[in-house]
Write a protein that holds these residues in place. Structure first.
Motif, PDB file in Angstrom:
ATOM      1  N   VAL A 149       1.713  -2.347  -2.544  1.00 38.30           N
ATOM      2  CA  VAL A 149       2.652  -3.723  -2.051  1.00 38.30           C
ATOM      3  C   VAL A 149       3.293  -3.220  -3.004  1.00 38.30           C
ATOM      4  O   VAL A 149       2.952  -3.069  -4.796  1.00 38.30           O
TER       5      VAL A 149
ATOM      6  N   ALA B 198       4.062  -4.503   2.563  1.00 40.31           N
ATOM      7  CA  ALA B 198       2.935  -3.898   2.182  1.00 40.31           C
ATOM      8  C   ALA B 198       2.798  -2.711   3.439  1.00 40.31           C
ATOM      9  O   ALA B 198       2.692  -2.801   4.099  1.00 40.31           O
TER      10      ALA B 198
ATOM     11  N   HIS C 102      -1.905  -2.379   2.102  1.00 39.16           N
ATOM     12  CA  HIS C 102      -2.907  -2.231   1.052  1.00 39.16           C
ATOM     13  C   HIS C 102      -3.044  -3.642   1.452  1.00 39.16           C
ATOM     14  O   HIS C 102      -2.140  -5.176   1.819  1.00 39.16           O
TER      15      HIS C 102
ATOM     16  N   ALA D 127      -2.784  -8.228   0.459  1.00 44.48           N
ATOM     17  CA  ALA D 127      -1.760  -9.463   0.315  1.00 44.48           C
ATOM     18  C   ALA D 127      -1.904  -9.245  -1.178  1.00 44.48           C
ATOM     19  O   ALA D 127      -3.284  -9.626  -1.132  1.00 44.48           O
TER      20      ALA D 127
ATOM     21  N   GLN E 220       1.345  -6.757   7.522  1.00 41.56           N
ATOM     22  CA  GLN E 220       0.466  -5.171   7.084  1.00 41.56           C
ATOM     23  C   GLN E 220       1.628  -4.070   7.511  1.00 41.56           C
ATOM     24  O   GLN E 220       0.872  -3.785   8.534  1.00 41.56           O
TER      25      GLN E 220
END
Length: 810
Positions: free
Chosen positions: A557, A572, A575, A577, A594
């Protein structure tokens, strides 16, 4: 008790002082009355004269009168206890003494002396009893007059270092005991004389005349003595020696202080110095703490004995007794007490040092040698520092100012003190050994430190996986960007062991390289994804990630925060948030799209932009923080993380560690990394911007405007360089760009000059020939600025140059 025995006892237990007299005739009729008798029995003289003695007594004692009269005629008097009746019939217990007082005409008369027992306790004891009580008492007793001069003292007072009684008469306390704080003691005496309030248990510590080299402690009590009218005649005080109790209390207090003070950190040298600080001046006047060189390094003890001075302290400022400084080698002669104690593990006590000995030392740096006499040292204790059966060093206690030598109790105290310190030294040694090994590994995995930034207050916590799973590839980073912005990064490489660590190192380096290009987060991850995929193809990555040091499948991120406007942009790749802690303490997770894990391939990465209020805290973490044991559930993990973040209210560093402690065990199954950054905003007095018309004639005005702003900021010494940078950057924008131009100055840890234009072509640094008429602008900027560059924004580009405020230009 027989009549004769009662008579004899009463005669020896009666004193006539303050008695109320009255006179009886031969028939027991009152013939004389006094004011004292009136005070005692409440009858006036006119009323009392003519009454019978029986009327003045209770019925029981009145019946004893015939027998008492017969004894008085036979013995010439009588003494004993009676119960008289005051006017109104109230009984009063009195001591009575009857003696013959024949009149001049030969008629028989009797003088009666009455003393009330309730108001005069102790009058039933004879003077001889009282004298024995005070003279044979083990407690020192003295009487002083209103001028505080001694008028009487008992023999026991001499045991407390005082002069004989005859030599104390007429002297003040300061003349009797000059070594004590007479002013404080006499202040207590004056208070008692003035108020009549007794002072009990006043403790005083000092040096008495008979033992000037030894500190003694006494407890004193003061009571005022009044005459019949209540006027002070003086006071008496008692003295009790409590030296042993005082010393025992001091020892316990010293050990308690040692338990609180020593070992507050896991630093060996600090722990050794804490031992020295605690022991001086409570036990010694000078102390040295020498530890084995291997212990200080955190290594295993070796056969080679090299002692280093780890701590020392003295009652004298600057430790003038020291012939070896802290950190230097403490070289002792073979067979000297410190080396004997180190080898044998047995303490040593010398009441009197050889005054001509040279502190047992040899090879002293600088050639300084001093005898114990020159150093003023006269008594010593040498105690080995041992813990868990291992000797770690030796502590040496000296006395200089205090003349009394160390005794056996002092040695026991020193052993207890060193024993407690030895455990702390041993803990620090073991911790140092483990820490040094861990630091070597940690330096290859994580940033050495997170540099301070004006944009955020940042801290991080990393907890490696347990030894069964093996060290993983979790990592975090803080990267300064142009325009006072920062990039916050947290990532995770799949797998464990040294291969995962190597992949993490390569990935972290790549992220820092891409960040230097000032790309948006989604573009940084896009380039990173291409790099990981290409590397995996070139290395022929197999199906088992444990067999390769590729970063394929890694998560990351990437967050960019701008402290000028509080805007935060993030993206990201496979990974979790980040979480955001609002200034009011509420916690929310960013709704972040994502993207796929790095090197796997898939749709483009997306970013989100949000405005953060000042004081908001970003919490970037790896998925190990959301897992419990080997289970991984996003919703449950987020709820636990939200609760931990909401409940934590300490400083940012403590808060970070508290969250990790709450969610991860001491030895987690997977690595855990948490990076927390509290946002800041630059104030209006730190940012200034202006629109610049696209007219070459306005360049001079832009220079002057920037110069005035620097004057307002108190940065006049940067005016010349800044005017040059502004001139070149604005001129470049006017010549090669179209659309609006904007100049901005930012003052934080550095001075930043930015020029915005709507062009999409990045300038390039040239090295013009001597015959060229132009092309030197950016070359000059690069020479005068610490760094410069270009970053693209949706509306165009920004050319920036940064100057260090810590290094003013010459």
């Amino acid at each position: 008790m027989g009549a004769q025995q009662e008579h004899d006892t009463a005669r020896h237990r009666f004193d006539v002082a303050d008695a109320a007299p009255l006179l009886l005739d031969a028939h027991g009729i009152v013939k004389g009355w006094t004011r004292d008798a009136e005070r005692l029995l409440d009858y006036g003289a006119q009323e009392a004269v003519g009454m019978t003695a029986a009327a003045l007594l209770t019925a029981e004692d009145a019946g004893r009168l015939p027998a008492l009269a017969q004894r008085c005629r036979a013995d010439g008097g009588w003494a004993g206890l009676l119960t008289a009746r005051r006017r109104g019939g109230r009984p009063v217990r009195v001591m009575a003494r009857i003696t013959a007082a024949d009149d001049s005409d030969g008629s028989a008369r009797w003088l009666v002396l009455l003393s009330e027992m309730a108001e005069a306790p102790g009058w039933d004891m004879s003077r001889r009893v009282l004298e024995q009580l005070v003279t044979r008492s083990p407690i020192g007793i003295a009487i002083v007059d209103t001028d505080l001069r001694c008028v009487w003292s008992n023999p026991a007072l001499e045991q407390f270092g005082s002069a004989p009684a005859q030599r104390r008469l007429g002297l003040r306390f300061a003349e009797i005991q000059p070594g004590l704080d007479a002013e404080a003691i006499e202040a207590q005496m004056r208070h008692v004389l003035e108020t009549g309030e007794a002072v009990v248990g006043y403790e005083h510590v000092g040096r008495v005349r008979s033992a000037p080299h030894r500190e003694t402690a006494h407890t004193l009590s003061f009571t005022r003595i009044d005459d019949d009218r209540g006027n002070p005649m003086g006071l008496y005080y008692t003295v009790v020696d409590i030296t042993e109790r005082h010393r025992a209390r001091q020892r316990l207090a010293l050990l308690d202080r040692a338990g609180e003070y020593i070992g507050r950190s896991l630093d060996i040298r600090r722990t050794a110095q804490e031992l020295a600080d605690v022991a001086v001046p409570a036990l010694a006047d000078y102390i040295t703490v020498d530890l084995l060189e291997s212990v200080l390094r955190g290594a295993e003890p070796t056969s080679r004995v090299t002692l280093l001075r780890a701590g020392q302290q003295s009652v004298n400022e600057g430790v003038p007794e020291a012939v070896v400084e802290v950190g230097e080698v403490a070289a002792y002669r073979p067979g000297s007490p410190p080396l004997r104690c180190l080898a044998e593990g047995v303490p040593l006590r010398e009441e009197r040092l050889d005054p001509l000995a040279a502190e047992w030392a040899t090879g002293i740096p600088g050639g300084r040698r001093a005898t114990f006499m020159e150093l003023g040292l006269h008594s010593v204790l040498v105690v080995p520092i041992r813990a868990r059966g291992v000797t770690l060093g030796v502590a040496t206690f000296f006395r200089r100012r205090r003349q009394e030598p160390f005794d056996e109790d002092d040695l026991n105290l020193a052993e207890d003190l060193v024993s407690r310190a030895a455990v702390c030294v041993d803990n620090a040694w073991r911790y140092t050994r483990e820490r040094e090994a861990a630091l070597v590994l940690q330096r290859s995995l994580l940033p050495h430190r997170l540099s301070e930034q004006a944009a955020v207050e940042v801290t991080a916590c990393y907890r490696p996986a347990d030894e069964l799973t093996g060290l993983g590839g979790d990592w975090y980073d803080l990267i300064p960007l142009s325009g006072a912005r920062v990039a916050l990064v947290v990532g995770e490489v799949p797998g464990h062991g040294i291969r995962a660590a190597a992949a993490m190192g390569r990935l972290r380096t790549a992220v820092r390289t891409l960040a230097a290009l000032d790309l948006p987060p989604e573009e940084v991850l896009g380039h990173l994804d291409d790099l990981v995929a290409r590397t995996a193809r070139e290395e022929g990555v197999g199906p088992d990630p444990e067999d390769t040091d590729s970063a394929q499948g890694s998560g990351c991120v990437y967050v960019v925060y701008d402290p000028v406007d509080g805007q935060c942009t993030m993206a990201a790749a496979g990974h979790p948030a980040p979480a955001v802690i609002m200034p009011d303490g509420t916690v929310a997770f960013v709704d972040l799209p994502q993207g796929p894990s790095l090197g796997i391939g898939g749709p483009p990465f997306e970013s989100v932009e949000l405005a953060l209020a000042e004081g908001s805290t970003l919490a970037l973490h790896t998925d190990g923080l959301l897992a419990r044991g080997q289970e991984w559930a996003v919703d449950a993990g987020r709820n636990r993380l939200r609760q931990a973040l909401e409940e934590s209210a300490a400083s940012l560093e403590v808060r970070c560690r508290t969250v990790v402690d709450a969610l991860a065990p001491a030895r987690p199954h997977d690595d855990v990394a948490l990076l927390m950054a509290r946002t800041r905003l630059l104030g209006p007095d730190q940012v200034a911007d202006w629109d610049v018309p696209a007219d070459p004639a306005r360049v001079a005005e832009a220079r002057k405007t920037a110069s005035r702003q620097l004057t307002e900021w108190g940065l006049e010494e940067f005016a010349f360089t800044t005017e040059l940078v502004v001139s070149e950057l604005v001129t470049n924008a006017i010549r090669h760009a179209v659309g609006p131009i904007r100049l901005r100055l930012i003052r934080e840890r550095s001075l930043i000059c930015e020029v915005f234009d709507s062009g999409d072509t990045a300038p390039h640094l040239r090295h013009p020939r001597t015959t060229d008429e132009g092309g030197r602008g950016l070359l000059l900027v690069s020479q005068f600025a610490r760094r410069w560059g270009t970053r693209f924004v949706p509306e165009g580009k920004i050319i920036w140059a940064e100057q260090s405020l810590a290094d003013p230009p010459d």
